[in-house]
Write a protein that holds these residues in place. Structure first.
Motif, mmCIF file in Angstrom:
data_model
loop_
_atom_site.group_PDB
_atom_site.id
_atom_site.type_symbol
_atom_site.label_atom_id
_atom_site.label_comp_id
_atom_site.label_asym_id
_atom_site.label_seq_id
_atom_site.Cartn_x
_atom_site.Cartn_y
_atom_site.Cartn_z
ATOM 1 N N SER A 142 -8.161 7.154 2.518
ATOM 2 C CA SER A 142 -7.134 7.339 1.502
ATOM 3 C C SER A 142 -5.900 6.509 1.840
ATOM 4 O O SER A 142 -5.784 5.957 2.919
ATOM 5 N N GLY A 143 -4.989 6.465 0.910
ATOM 6 C CA GLY A 143 -3.730 5.767 1.123
ATOM 7 C C GLY A 143 -2.673 6.660 1.732
ATOM 8 O O GLY A 143 -1.496 6.399 1.595
ATOM 9 N N MET A 144 -3.082 7.727 2.408
ATOM 10 C CA MET A 144 -2.132 8.687 2.970
ATOM 11 C C MET A 144 -1.838 8.421 4.442
ATOM 12 O O MET A 144 -1.254 9.254 5.115
ATOM 13 N N GLY A 145 -2.233 7.267 4.962
ATOM 14 C CA GLY A 145 -2.018 6.971 6.370
ATOM 15 C C GLY A 145 -0.558 6.995 6.758
ATOM 16 O O GLY A 145 -0.188 7.539 7.799
ATOM 17 N N PRO B 55 -7.384 9.155 6.345
ATOM 18 C CA PRO B 55 -6.394 8.108 6.063
ATOM 19 C C PRO B 55 -6.593 6.881 6.945
ATOM 20 O O PRO B 55 -7.163 6.963 8.019
ATOM 21 N N TYR B 56 -6.112 5.757 6.438
ATOM 22 C CA TYR B 56 -6.086 4.544 7.245
ATOM 23 C C TYR B 56 -5.149 4.778 8.419
ATOM 24 O O TYR B 56 -4.123 5.449 8.286
ATOM 25 N N GLU B 57 -5.480 4.222 9.567
ATOM 26 C CA GLU B 57 -4.626 4.343 10.742
ATOM 27 C C GLU B 57 -4.618 3.018 11.493
ATOM 28 O O GLU B 57 -5.511 2.200 11.340
ATOM 29 N N GLY B 58 -3.596 2.814 12.306
ATOM 30 C CA GLY B 58 -3.519 1.632 13.164
ATOM 31 C C GLY B 58 -3.507 0.333 12.385
ATOM 32 O O GLY B 58 -2.830 0.197 11.362
ATOM 33 N N ALA B 59 -4.262 -0.644 12.872
ATOM 34 C CA ALA B 59 -4.304 -1.978 12.257
ATOM 35 C C ALA B 59 -4.831 -1.908 10.825
ATOM 36 O O ALA B 59 -4.382 -2.657 9.954
ATOM 37 N N GLU B 60 -5.759 -0.994 10.585
ATOM 38 C CA GLU B 60 -6.310 -0.838 9.237
ATOM 39 C C GLU B 60 -5.208 -0.405 8.259
ATOM 40 O O GLU B 60 -5.124 -0.896 7.138
ATOM 41 N N LEU C 82 -1.939 -1.021 8.592
ATOM 42 C CA LEU C 82 -1.050 -2.168 8.389
ATOM 43 C C LEU C 82 -1.656 -3.178 7.427
ATOM 44 O O LEU C 82 -0.956 -3.750 6.586
ATOM 45 N N THR C 83 -2.945 -3.402 7.517
ATOM 46 C CA THR C 83 -3.630 -4.327 6.606
ATOM 47 C C THR C 83 -3.543 -3.830 5.166
ATOM 48 O O THR C 83 -3.246 -4.601 4.249
ATOM 49 N N MET C 84 -3.769 -2.546 4.966
ATOM 50 C CA MET C 84 -3.723 -1.993 3.613
ATOM 51 C C MET C 84 -2.291 -2.016 3.054
ATOM 52 O O MET C 84 -2.090 -2.294 1.871
ATOM 53 N N LEU C 85 -1.299 -1.757 3.893
ATOM 54 C CA LEU C 85 0.091 -1.839 3.438
ATOM 55 C C LEU C 85 0.453 -3.271 3.052
ATOM 56 O O LEU C 85 1.159 -3.499 2.061
ATOM 57 N N ALA C 86 -0.033 -4.228 3.816
ATOM 58 C CA ALA C 86 0.209 -5.638 3.494
ATOM 59 C C ALA C 86 -0.444 -6.009 2.162
ATOM 60 O O ALA C 86 0.158 -6.722 1.352
ATOM 61 N N GLN C 87 -1.650 -5.528 1.926
ATOM 62 C CA GLN C 87 -2.323 -5.810 0.654
ATOM 63 C C GLN C 87 -1.560 -5.186 -0.514
ATOM 64 O O GLN C 87 -1.432 -5.779 -1.581
ATOM 65 N N ARG C 88 -1.041 -3.972 -0.305
ATOM 66 C CA ARG C 88 -0.277 -3.297 -1.354
ATOM 67 C C ARG C 88 0.994 -4.089 -1.661
ATOM 68 O O ARG C 88 1.346 -4.291 -2.827
ATOM 69 N N THR C 89 1.663 -4.581 -0.624
ATOM 70 C CA THR C 89 2.877 -5.381 -0.814
ATOM 71 C C THR C 89 2.558 -6.673 -1.549
ATOM 72 O O THR C 89 3.296 -7.090 -2.452
#
Length: 70
Positions: free
Chosen positions: A10-13, A44-49, A51-58
């Motif tokens: 989920s996006g709740m990381g 939820p996504y955690e760690g590097a995963e 950060l990758t998902m947050l970068a994609q969202r941005t």
């Protein structure tokens, strides 16, 4: 082995990382149970995963902002 595939993360990381300690400390037993069950069902996504998902969202938000400027 389950008949159903594991749900995608989920996006709740960021929620788990940022406010989970406060939820555990100040939240009711019911609220803690709700969050723990949600995290169990939708890891939820955690760690590097995360950060990758947050970068994609941005990236997507910036791309949409470009189109909205027209």
């Amino acid at each position: 082995m389950s008949l159903y595939p594991r749900p995608p993360p989920s996006g709740m990381g960021e929620v788990k990382a940022m406010i989970s300690p406060d939820i555990h400390q100040y939240g009711s037993v019911e609220l803690n149970t709700i969050f723990e069950e949600y995290y169990r069902q939708f890891p939820p996504y955690e760690g590097a995963e995360l950060l990758t998902m947050l970068a994609q969202r941005t990236h997507c938000a910036r791309a949409c902002a470009k189109w909205a400027a027209f």
